[in-house]
Design a protein around this motif. Structure first.
Motif, PDB file in Angstrom:
ATOM      1  N   MET A  30      -6.531  52.684  37.212  1.00 14.85           N
ATOM      2  CA  MET A  30      -5.842  51.934  36.159  1.00 14.85           C
ATOM      3  C   MET A  30      -4.362  52.301  36.101  1.00 14.85           C
ATOM      4  O   MET A  30      -3.506  51.423  35.951  1.00 14.85           O
ATOM      5  CB  MET A  30      -6.497  52.187  34.798  1.00 14.85           C
ATOM      6  N   ASN A  31      -4.057  53.584  36.223  1.00 11.76           N
ATOM      7  CA  ASN A  31      -2.656  54.007  36.215  1.00 11.76           C
ATOM      8  C   ASN A  31      -1.905  53.405  37.396  1.00 11.76           C
ATOM      9  O   ASN A  31      -0.773  52.934  37.247  1.00 11.76           O
ATOM     10  CB  ASN A  31      -2.555  55.534  36.241  1.00 11.76           C
ATOM     11  N   THR A  32      -2.533  53.402  38.560  1.00 11.03           N
ATOM     12  CA  THR A  32      -1.912  52.827  39.746  1.00 11.03           C
ATOM     13  C   THR A  32      -1.672  51.332  39.562  1.00 11.03           C
ATOM     14  O   THR A  32      -0.584  50.827  39.861  1.00 11.03           O
ATOM     15  CB  THR A  32      -2.802  53.062  40.988  1.00 11.03           C
ATOM     16  N   LEU A  33      -2.671  50.622  39.057  1.00  7.46           N
ATOM     17  CA  LEU A  33      -2.525  49.184  38.839  1.00  7.46           C
ATOM     18  C   LEU A  33      -1.446  48.879  37.812  1.00  7.46           C
ATOM     19  O   LEU A  33      -0.661  47.941  37.979  1.00  7.46           O
ATOM     20  CB  LEU A  33      -3.860  48.568  38.408  1.00  7.46           C
ATOM     21  N   LYS A  34      -1.395  49.669  36.755  1.00  5.18           N
ATOM     22  CA  LYS A  34      -0.387  49.446  35.717  1.00  5.18           C
ATOM     23  C   LYS A  34       1.023  49.611  36.287  1.00  5.18           C
ATOM     24  O   LYS A  34       1.910  48.800  36.014  1.00  5.18           O
ATOM     25  CB  LYS A  34      -0.602  50.412  34.556  1.00  5.18           C
ATOM     26  N   VAL A  35       1.215  50.626  37.104  1.00 13.87           N
ATOM     27  CA  VAL A  35       2.524  50.840  37.723  1.00 13.87           C
ATOM     28  C   VAL A  35       2.868  49.687  38.663  1.00 13.87           C
ATOM     29  O   VAL A  35       4.006  49.223  38.685  1.00 13.87           O
ATOM     30  CB  VAL A  35       2.558  52.194  38.469  1.00 13.87           C
ATOM     31  N   GLN A  36       1.885  49.196  39.410  1.00 22.31           N
ATOM     32  CA  GLN A  36       2.121  48.077  40.314  1.00 22.31           C
ATOM     33  C   GLN A  36       2.518  46.820  39.536  1.00 22.31           C
ATOM     34  O   GLN A  36       3.441  46.102  39.950  1.00 22.31           O
ATOM     35  CB  GLN A  36       0.892  47.788  41.167  1.00 22.31           C
ATOM     36  N   VAL A  37       1.841  46.559  38.441  1.00 26.57           N
ATOM     37  CA  VAL A  37       2.168  45.383  37.621  1.00 26.57           C
ATOM     38  C   VAL A  37       3.565  45.532  37.029  1.00 26.57           C
ATOM     39  O   VAL A  37       4.368  44.590  37.060  1.00 26.57           O
ATOM     40  CB  VAL A  37       1.116  45.175  36.508  1.00 26.57           C
ATOM     41  N   GLU A  38       3.882  46.707  36.501  1.00 29.74           N
ATOM     42  CA  GLU A  38       5.209  46.928  35.929  1.00 29.74           C
ATOM     43  C   GLU A  38       6.289  46.751  36.990  1.00 29.74           C
ATOM     44  O   GLU A  38       7.327  46.150  36.727  1.00 29.74           O
ATOM     45  CB  GLU A  38       5.297  48.321  35.310  1.00 29.74           C
ATOM     46  N   GLU A  39       6.045  47.267  38.182  1.00 31.36           N
ATOM     47  CA  GLU A  39       7.014  47.133  39.267  1.00 31.36           C
ATOM     48  C   GLU A  39       7.239  45.659  39.614  1.00 31.36           C
ATOM     49  O   GLU A  39       8.376  45.228  39.809  1.00 31.36           O
ATOM     50  CB  GLU A  39       6.519  47.893  40.499  1.00 31.36           C
ATOM     51  N   THR A  40       6.177  44.901  39.669  1.00 29.07           N
ATOM     52  CA  THR A  40       6.282  43.469  39.963  1.00 29.07           C
ATOM     53  C   THR A  40       7.097  42.760  38.888  1.00 29.07           C
ATOM     54  O   THR A  40       7.982  41.948  39.196  1.00 29.07           O
ATOM     55  CB  THR A  40       4.884  42.838  40.072  1.00 29.07           C
ATOM     56  N   ILE A  41       6.811  43.070  37.643  1.00 33.37           N
ATOM     57  CA  ILE A  41       7.535  42.439  36.531  1.00 33.37           C
ATOM     58  C   ILE A  41       9.012  42.820  36.567  1.00 33.37           C
ATOM     59  O   ILE A  41       9.891  41.966  36.414  1.00 33.37           O
ATOM     60  CB  ILE A  41       6.883  42.811  35.183  1.00 33.37           C
ATOM     61  N   PHE A  42       9.303  44.087  36.779  1.00 37.24           N
ATOM     62  CA  PHE A  42      10.706  44.528  36.842  1.00 37.24           C
ATOM     63  C   PHE A  42      11.439  43.854  37.994  1.00 37.24           C
ATOM     64  O   PHE A  42      12.568  43.428  37.853  1.00 37.24           O
ATOM     65  CB  PHE A  42      10.800  46.044  36.982  1.00 37.24           C
ATOM     66  N   GLN A  43      10.761  43.737  39.143  1.00 35.51           N
ATOM     67  CA  GLN A  43      11.373  43.063  40.291  1.00 35.51           C
ATOM     68  C   GLN A  43      11.723  41.623  39.937  1.00 35.51           C
ATOM     69  O   GLN A  43      12.799  41.130  40.288  1.00 35.51           O
ATOM     70  CB  GLN A  43      10.414  43.091  41.485  1.00 35.51           C
ATOM     71  N   GLU A  44      10.805  40.940  39.276  1.00 34.97           N
ATOM     72  CA  GLU A  44      11.051  39.546  38.900  1.00 34.97           C
ATOM     73  C   GLU A  44      12.173  39.412  37.898  1.00 34.97           C
ATOM     74  O   GLU A  44      12.975  38.484  37.963  1.00 34.97           O
ATOM     75  CB  GLU A  44       9.768  38.916  38.367  1.00 34.97           C
ATOM     76  N   LEU A  45      12.233  40.331  36.947  1.00 34.44           N
ATOM     77  CA  LEU A  45      13.287  40.274  35.932  1.00 34.44           C
ATOM     78  C   LEU A  45      14.659  40.602  36.498  1.00 34.44           C
ATOM     79  O   LEU A  45      15.656  39.965  36.158  1.00 34.44           O
ATOM     80  CB  LEU A  45      12.976  41.237  34.786  1.00 34.44           C
ATOM     81  N   ILE A  46      14.709  41.580  37.382  1.00 31.72           N
ATOM     82  CA  ILE A  46      15.997  42.041  37.895  1.00 31.72           C
ATOM     83  C   ILE A  46      16.518  41.118  38.988  1.00 31.72           C
ATOM     84  O   ILE A  46      17.709  40.795  39.019  1.00 31.72           O
ATOM     85  CB  ILE A  46      15.864  43.484  38.438  1.00 31.72           C
ATOM     86  N   PHE A  47      15.653  40.693  39.885  1.00 33.81           N
ATOM     87  CA  PHE A  47      16.108  39.960  41.059  1.00 33.81           C
ATOM     88  C   PHE A  47      15.972  38.454  40.944  1.00 33.81           C
ATOM     89  O   PHE A  47      16.250  37.736  41.889  1.00 33.81           O
ATOM     90  CB  PHE A  47      15.371  40.463  42.304  1.00 33.81           C
ATOM     91  N   GLN A  48      15.565  37.946  39.823  1.00 33.04           N
ATOM     92  CA  GLN A  48      15.431  36.497  39.662  1.00 33.04           C
ATOM     93  C   GLN A  48      16.531  35.952  38.812  1.00 33.04           C
ATOM     94  O   GLN A  48      17.111  36.364  37.996  1.00 33.04           O
ATOM     95  CB  GLN A  48      14.075  36.144  39.030  1.00 33.04           C
TER      96      GLN A  48
END
Length: 48
Positions: A30-48
């Motif tokens: 769960m911790n790994t998945l949460k970090v992966q989801v957060e990373e995806t969201i941050f990538q979308e927010l920063i680079f979009q």
């Protein structure tokens, strides 16, 4: 995050059965998945 996490949990096989059978593994996944989801969201927010 609320939409992505359940789909990723299903894909990774993170279930309530796993939670009951092996809680430490469940928490780690769960911790790994949460970090992966957060990373995806941050990538979308920063680079979009």
């Amino acid at each position: 995050m609320d939409a992505m996490l359940p789909r990723m949990m299903e894909a990774a096989g993170v279930t309530e059965e796993l939670k009951a059978r092996d809680p430490m593994r469940w928490v780690g996944l769960m911790n790994t998945l949460k970090v992966q989801v957060e990373e995806t969201i941050f990538q979308e927010l920063i680079f979009q």
